[in-house]
Design an enzyme around this catalytic site. Structure first.
Site, short mmCIF file in Angstrom:
data_model
loop_
_atom_site.label_atom_id
_atom_site.label_comp_id
_atom_site.label_asym_id
_atom_site.label_seq_id
_atom_site.Cartn_x
_atom_site.Cartn_y
_atom_site.Cartn_z
N ASP A 36 115.14 -41.93 16.62
CA ASP A 36 115.11 -43.38 16.79
C ASP A 36 116.45 -43.97 16.38
O ASP A 36 117.11 -43.47 15.48
CB ASP A 36 113.98 -44.00 15.93
N ASN A 89 109.43 -41.84 24.58
CA ASN A 89 108.81 -43.15 24.39
C ASN A 89 109.83 -44.26 24.14
O ASN A 89 109.55 -45.42 24.45
CB ASN A 89 107.83 -43.03 23.20
N TYR A 154 114.28 -53.57 33.81
CA TYR A 154 113.27 -52.82 33.05
C TYR A 154 112.27 -52.14 33.98
O TYR A 154 112.00 -50.94 33.85
CB TYR A 154 112.55 -53.80 32.11
N LYS A 158 111.52 -48.12 34.60
CA LYS A 158 110.20 -47.52 34.35
C LYS A 158 109.62 -46.91 35.63
O LYS A 158 108.87 -45.92 35.56
CB LYS A 158 109.25 -48.56 33.75
#
Ligand SMILES: NC(=O)c1ccc[n+]([C@@H]2O[C@H](COP(=O)([O-])OP(=O)(O)OC[C@H]3O[C@@H](n4cnc5c(N)ncnc54)[C@H](O)[C@@H]3O)[C@@H](O)[C@H]2O)c1
Length: 251
Positions: A36, A89, A154, A158
């Site tokens: 992260d 993720n 975005y 995706k």
């Protein structure tokens, strides 16, 4: 292959969906490395999870940076063993009228949301190929299934994640590696709370819940449960799938 003793990498695991997926994996005895970009939440969550007996390591990594990813994957291999599960993720949003999106904004969203899964998957793949077993779960978005105004970068990124998933499933199926994607509906996480606080959506969360067939917003555990289902050994005949977890909206 069991959850217990296996090693997973969860990107964006310091909060939101990634944290719930990390917790669900560690509850089953899986060793998890969190990748992260947010240093402080990584440290805080790793300390908390270790105190509770989980085998978790934290790595401050920008998933769009190949050198950072490869160096962190080497550390994970040395500390926790070969990586046989990967949950891509980590993601960022970008809001704005299509005509106002800058090249820099477009490129950054693509770099994190699409190049990130590409790089992370390439980095861990040798371990899965050696083991002839692997589980890759990519987190896309229900917005890629229906489109979303003012989120073109975005949504495009995706949608790319869905294409990546389907192509990889064909390529890696013969090697014992499954690749699936979960496009979540609206799930209450720091990302969604920030977007609501900034007035990015035309309606309230309560309104979205009221037009969702199951009449509630998603919870991070909803996505974690689906990720666990896809990672289990028994799911070996499920690959290349888009498993909507969205309360029945946009299915
Ligand atoms: N929450 C929702 O309603 C929703 C809906 C659809 C899709 N998603 C997707 O689910 C994923 C998780 O979303 P969330 O709601 O938990 O978001 P979040 O913002 O709450 O958490 C995302 C995590 O990713 C990390 N991150 C961001 N950029 C990174 C980078 N370059 N490298 C490494 N880590 C990085 C952040 O630090 C954070 O810990 C994202 O890909 C998001 O697009 C979320």
């Amino acid at each position: 292959m069991a959850f217990s003793g296996t090693t997973a990498i969860v990107t964006g695991g310091a909060m939101g969906l990634g944290l719930a997926i990390t917790e669900a994996l560690t509850a089953r005895g899986t060793k998890v490395a969190i990748f992260d970009i947010a240093a402080e939440p990584v440290q805080a969550q790793v300390a908390r999870l270790n105190e509770n007996g989980a085998a978790v390591t934290g790595h401050v990594v920008d998933v769009s940076d190949r050198a950072q990813v490869e160096s962190a994957v080497s550390k994970v291999r040395a500390e926790l063993g070969p990586v046989l599960m990967l949950v891509n993720n980590a993601g960022i949003e970008q809001f704005g009228k299509f005509t106002e999106i800058t090249d820099e904004q477009w490129d950054r969203v693509m770099a994190v949301n699409l190049r990130g899964p590409f790089i992370c998957t390439q980095a861990v793949l040798p371990d899965m190929l050696d083991a002839r077993w692997g589980r890759i779960v990519n987190i896309s978005s229900s917005s890629a299934q229906g489109g979303q105004a003012r989120m073109a970068a975005y949504v495009s990124s995706k949608a790319g994640v869905i294409g990546l998933t389907k192509s990889l499933a064909l390529e890696l199926g013969p090697k014992g590696i499954t690749v699936n994607t979960i496009p979540p509906g609206m799930v209450v996480t720091p990302m969604l709370e920030k977007a609501i606080a900034e007035g990015r959506f035309t309606a309230s969360l309560e309104h979205f819940a009221s037009i969702t067939p199951v009449r509630r917003a998603g919870r991070p555990e909803d996505i974690a449960n689906a990720a666990i289902f896809l990672c289990q050994d028994e799911s070996s005949y499920i690959t290349g799938q888009v498993i909507g977890v969205n309360g029945g909206r946009r299915t």
